[in-house]
Enzyme design. Sequence first.
Site, PDB file in Angstrom:
ATOM      1  N   GLU A 149     -10.541  -5.765  -8.320  1.00  0.00           N
ATOM      2  CA  GLU A 149      -9.478  -4.812  -8.420  1.00  0.00           C
ATOM      3  C   GLU A 149      -9.402  -3.984  -7.772  1.00  0.00           C
ATOM      4  O   GLU A 149      -9.632  -2.713  -8.034  1.00  0.00           O
ATOM      5  CB  GLU A 149     -10.806  -4.530 -10.020  1.00  0.00           C
ATOM      6  N   CYS A 150      -9.135  -4.112  -7.075  1.00  0.00           N
ATOM      7  CA  CYS A 150      -8.534  -2.804  -5.818  1.00  0.00           C
ATOM      8  C   CYS A 150      -6.921  -2.923  -5.762  1.00  0.00           C
ATOM      9  O   CYS A 150      -6.333  -3.809  -6.132  1.00  0.00           O
ATOM     10  CB  CYS A 150      -8.741  -4.007  -4.432  1.00  0.00           C
ATOM     11  N   GLY A 151      -6.171  -1.593  -5.066  1.00  0.00           N
ATOM     12  CA  GLY A 151      -5.041  -1.466  -5.096  1.00  0.00           C
ATOM     13  C   GLY A 151      -4.619  -2.202  -3.934  1.00  0.00           C
ATOM     14  O   GLY A 151      -3.354  -2.190  -3.842  1.00  0.00           O
ATOM     15  N   LEU A 152      -5.449  -2.752  -3.651  1.00  0.00           N
ATOM     16  CA  LEU A 152      -4.741  -3.937  -2.174  1.00  0.00           C
ATOM     17  C   LEU A 152      -4.652  -5.263  -2.849  1.00  0.00           C
ATOM     18  O   LEU A 152      -3.849  -6.825  -1.951  1.00  0.00           O
ATOM     19  CB  LEU A 152      -4.965  -4.169  -0.752  1.00  0.00           C
ATOM     20  N   THR A 153      -5.406  -5.602  -3.987  1.00  0.00           N
ATOM     21  CA  THR A 153      -5.217  -7.432  -4.002  1.00  0.00           C
ATOM     22  C   THR A 153      -4.111  -7.855  -5.077  1.00  0.00           C
ATOM     23  O   THR A 153      -3.973  -8.881  -4.688  1.00  0.00           O
ATOM     24  CB  THR A 153      -5.604  -6.934  -6.095  1.00  0.00           C
TER      25      THR A 153
END
Length: 149
Positions: free
Chosen positions: A24-28
């Site tokens: 659930e990360c912006g970098l996913t």
Amino acid sequence: MYGNDFDFATLKGKKILIVNTASECGLTPQYQDLESIYEKYKDKNFVIVGFPANNFGAQEPGSNEQIAKFCKENYGVTFPMMSKISVKGNDMHKLYQFLTQKSKNGLQDSEVEWNFQKYLINEKGVLTKVLSPRVLPTDAEIVGWINEK
């Protein structure tokens, strides 16, 4: 990730990219690039090993089963994914103690900045580089390292 033991000794002679991941990360979306370079180089003595971790912003809240399903369904991940661990703090996993402490890795002291930080380990099991989470898996620095003889 499915409860089986994983022996890093089986990777002797391969270049290894270790990465802490989160669903659930912006970098996913980096999962897509990780899978892309894994597919391209997996037959050239290269492997990626992912370690889900919930250390940053509670961005990996799921169980191992949920994480595995997410990775497979959304990004087609086929590289080895391990059980969720801690990559910082008092409960830091022993692997990450090695990766972040110069006294153990011989290269440098570092902190895991965020999800998707990358560690490059050469064929002899020596840590050679620590790369920011923002460095994409397909970056020329990583691809060049994979292709180095």
